[in-house]
Design a protein around this motif. Structure first.
Motif, PDB file in Angstrom:
ATOM      1  N   ASP A 166      -2.493  17.030   7.027  1.00 13.01           N
ATOM      2  CA  ASP A 166      -3.602  16.820   6.031  1.00 13.01           C
ATOM      3  C   ASP A 166      -3.243  16.867   4.592  1.00 13.01           C
ATOM      4  O   ASP A 166      -4.124  16.391   3.848  1.00 13.01           O
ATOM      5  N   SER A 167      -2.313  17.387   4.185  1.00 13.49           N
ATOM      6  CA  SER A 167      -1.912  17.582   2.934  1.00 13.49           C
ATOM      7  C   SER A 167      -1.204  16.303   2.290  1.00 13.49           C
ATOM      8  O   SER A 167      -0.579  16.183   1.117  1.00 13.49           O
ATOM      9  N   LEU A 168      -0.944  15.204   3.081  1.00  9.73           N
ATOM     10  CA  LEU A 168      -0.308  14.065   2.752  1.00  9.73           C
ATOM     11  C   LEU A 168      -1.443  12.872   2.930  1.00  9.73           C
ATOM     12  O   LEU A 168      -1.459  12.369   4.164  1.00  9.73           O
ATOM     13  N   GLY A 169      -1.763  12.237   1.970  1.00 13.87           N
ATOM     14  CA  GLY A 169      -2.753  11.032   2.186  1.00 13.87           C
ATOM     15  C   GLY A 169      -1.985   9.888   1.414  1.00 13.87           C
ATOM     16  O   GLY A 169      -0.928   9.804   1.290  1.00 13.87           O
ATOM     17  N   THR A 170      -3.035   8.932   0.961  1.00 16.99           N
ATOM     18  CA  THR A 170      -2.606   7.528   0.476  1.00 16.99           C
ATOM     19  C   THR A 170      -3.202   7.084  -0.508  1.00 16.99           C
ATOM     20  O   THR A 170      -4.274   7.604  -0.923  1.00 16.99           O
ATOM     21  N   THR A 171      -2.406   6.742  -1.571  1.00 21.26           N
ATOM     22  CA  THR A 171      -2.835   5.823  -2.627  1.00 21.26           C
ATOM     23  C   THR A 171      -2.862   4.425  -2.620  1.00 21.26           C
ATOM     24  O   THR A 171      -1.314   3.888  -2.409  1.00 21.26           O
ATOM     25  N   LEU A 172      -3.729   3.771  -2.645  1.00 22.63           N
ATOM     26  CA  LEU A 172      -3.802   2.196  -2.493  1.00 22.63           C
ATOM     27  C   LEU A 172      -3.833   1.798  -4.118  1.00 22.63           C
ATOM     28  O   LEU A 172      -4.491   1.931  -4.913  1.00 22.63           O
ATOM     29  N   ASP A 173      -2.633   1.111  -4.321  1.00 20.22           N
ATOM     30  CA  ASP A 173      -2.340   0.194  -5.688  1.00 20.22           C
ATOM     31  C   ASP A 173      -2.575  -1.089  -5.555  1.00 20.22           C
ATOM     32  O   ASP A 173      -1.698  -1.903  -4.871  1.00 20.22           O
ATOM     33  N   ILE A 174      -3.745  -1.581  -6.174  1.00 21.17           N
ATOM     34  CA  ILE A 174      -4.152  -2.936  -5.912  1.00 21.17           C
ATOM     35  C   ILE A 174      -3.371  -3.835  -6.719  1.00 21.17           C
ATOM     36  O   ILE A 174      -2.891  -5.008  -6.175  1.00 21.17           O
ATOM     37  N   GLY A 175      -2.887  -3.545  -7.811  1.00 14.95           N
ATOM     38  CA  GLY A 175      -2.079  -4.477  -8.543  1.00 14.95           C
ATOM     39  C   GLY A 175      -0.660  -4.499  -7.676  1.00 14.95           C
ATOM     40  O   GLY A 175      -0.149  -5.868  -7.521  1.00 14.95           O
ATOM     41  N   ILE A 198      -5.861   0.755  -9.882  1.00 14.26           N
ATOM     42  CA  ILE A 198      -6.360  -0.553 -10.268  1.00 14.26           C
ATOM     43  C   ILE A 198      -5.690  -1.210 -11.462  1.00 14.26           C
ATOM     44  O   ILE A 198      -5.894  -0.270 -12.657  1.00 14.26           O
ATOM     45  N   HIS A 199      -5.222  -2.364 -11.415  1.00 14.54           N
ATOM     46  CA  HIS A 199      -4.650  -2.854 -12.543  1.00 14.54           C
ATOM     47  C   HIS A 199      -4.328  -4.452 -12.130  1.00 14.54           C
ATOM     48  O   HIS A 199      -4.582  -4.710 -10.936  1.00 14.54           O
ATOM     49  N   ASP A 200      -3.865  -5.282 -12.786  1.00 16.34           N
ATOM     50  CA  ASP A 200      -3.789  -6.738 -12.560  1.00 16.34           C
ATOM     51  C   ASP A 200      -2.563  -7.263 -12.936  1.00 16.34           C
ATOM     52  O   ASP A 200      -1.846  -6.627 -13.530  1.00 16.34           O
ATOM     53  N   ASN A 201      -2.121  -8.392 -12.288  1.00 17.25           N
ATOM     54  CA  ASN A 201      -1.055  -9.293 -12.839  1.00 17.25           C
ATOM     55  C   ASN A 201      -1.202 -10.726 -12.041  1.00 17.25           C
ATOM     56  O   ASN A 201      -2.171 -10.889 -11.467  1.00 17.25           O
ATOM     57  N   LYS A 202      -0.240 -11.376 -12.134  1.00 20.75           N
ATOM     58  CA  LYS A 202      -0.310 -12.915 -12.124  1.00 20.75           C
ATOM     59  C   LYS A 202       0.197 -13.268 -10.328  1.00 20.75           C
ATOM     60  O   LYS A 202       0.336 -14.368 -10.171  1.00 20.75           O
ATOM     61  N   GLY A 203       0.337 -12.109  -9.598  1.00 19.82           N
ATOM     62  CA  GLY A 203       0.712 -12.148  -8.065  1.00 19.82           C
ATOM     63  C   GLY A 203       2.226 -12.317  -7.966  1.00 19.82           C
ATOM     64  O   GLY A 203       2.444 -12.048  -6.720  1.00 19.82           O
ATOM     65  N   THR A 204       2.872 -11.971  -8.832  1.00 17.42           N
ATOM     66  CA  THR A 204       4.314 -11.845  -8.758  1.00 17.42           C
ATOM     67  C   THR A 204       5.210 -10.640  -9.215  1.00 17.42           C
ATOM     68  O   THR A 204       5.581  -9.795  -8.355  1.00 17.42           O
ATOM     69  N   ASP A 213      -7.610  -9.611 -15.664  1.00 22.18           N
ATOM     70  CA  ASP A 213      -6.692 -10.474 -16.566  1.00 22.18           C
ATOM     71  C   ASP A 213      -5.364 -11.350 -15.766  1.00 22.18           C
ATOM     72  O   ASP A 213      -4.810 -12.071 -16.052  1.00 22.18           O
ATOM     73  N   GLY A 214      -5.732 -11.068 -14.214  1.00 16.62           N
ATOM     74  CA  GLY A 214      -4.598 -11.485 -13.643  1.00 16.62           C
ATOM     75  C   GLY A 214      -5.285 -12.518 -12.577  1.00 16.62           C
ATOM     76  O   GLY A 214      -6.413 -12.937 -12.556  1.00 16.62           O
ATOM     77  N   THR A 215      -4.682 -12.241 -11.255  1.00 16.45           N
ATOM     78  CA  THR A 215      -5.118 -13.321 -10.270  1.00 16.45           C
ATOM     79  C   THR A 215      -5.675 -12.401  -9.047  1.00 16.45           C
ATOM     80  O   THR A 215      -6.130 -12.910  -7.870  1.00 16.45           O
TER      81      THR A 215
END
Length: 257
Positions: A166-175, A198-204, A213-215
């Motif tokens: 229970d002391s280990l969960g997850t972080t989803l990084d959208i970028g 959350i942050h952005d990029n052009k997909g690569t 500012d990204g895709t």
């Protein structure tokens, strides 16, 4: 809750963080790197800011030159030591510490199963340590770089499930997920996400652009996260990009309601 992480401000001291509340942020994710590393020496300044600002604090554990999957014992042990220290020093002002999975070193690339097992062993020890201090570690998905572990939902959730703490969960990084084309797959598992970057990029490449500012398809992102109530941490390069990201996110969240 909208929070800000100064990903590219690790060469600055902490004073800029005192203005986050006035910008409209509700939280601050301290990146324990560079001049912002959480140490006994920097704790007084961190505490001063926390005491004068109404911000929820989360922490991003150290990651530079560290590797939970290392087959080199001194590097592996030092990685565990530094993350444990970060947990200990920050446990009285946060309940969340983000950690990176390991990477395949040259020997690890030849012995992938062994590297995976080392990562599991390290996280088991760290999760037990986090539990002792009332903190949850949140393991983060990685961008599209071949040597990095946990780039896909199967790897990220599989590693966490294997440890079963229970002391280990997850972080989803959208970028990061945008570079691996895995955003839809991660959103299908939104109930298993404990923390979000959350942050952005052009997909690569992992560019850490301002949100919008990204895709990345932010309309679908926020619709997929409509039942998520945890922290949304903007990982910004500059405070100005943090301001623009904040306004963009507020508009997108309003549309998704």
């Amino acid at each position: 809750m909208l929070s800000f992480s100064a990903y590219r401000l690790v060469n600055s001291q902490f004073s800029w963080a005192s203005g986050l509340e006035d910008m409209g942020y509700e939280g601050w994710e301290i990146v324990s790197e560079g001049k912002q590393k959480i140490t006994p020496e920097t704790l007084p300044e961190i505490r001063d800011i926390i005491s004068t600002a109404n911000l929820r604090i989360t922490v991003h554990g150290p990651f530079s030159d560290l590797n939970l999957a290392s087959l080199n014992d001194p590097i592996w042990n030092e990685t565990i030591r530094q993350i444990k220290q970060c947990v200990e020093l920050s446990a009285d002002f946060t309940d969340t510490v983000v950690v990176h999975p390991g990477a395949l070193s040259p020997p690890g690339s030849e012995m992938k199963d062994k590297a995976w097992d080392r990562n599991i062993e390290a996280l088991r020890a760290l999760a037990a340590h986090a539990e002792e201090h009332g903190v949850r570690l949140c393991l983060e998905n990685m961008p599209n770089m071949e040597k990095l572990l946990c780039r896909t939902p199967d790897e990220l959730f599989g590693m966490v499930e294997t440890i079963g703490s229970d002391s280990l969960g997850t972080t989803l990084d959208i970028g990061h997920a945008n570079t691996t084309k895995n955003i839809p797959a991660f959103l299908k598992e939104a109930k298993r996400i404990n923390h979000i970057h959350i942050h952005d990029n052009k997909g690569t490449a992992d560019e850490h652009l301002a949100v919008g500012d990204g895709t990345a398809d932010w309309s679908k992102v926020f619709k997929g996260l409509k039942d998520y109530n945890g922290a949304l941490v903007v990982e910004g390069r500059t405070l100005e990009e943090g301001r623009r990201s904040l306004e963009f996110v507020k508009k997108q969240k309003a549309k998704s309601q």
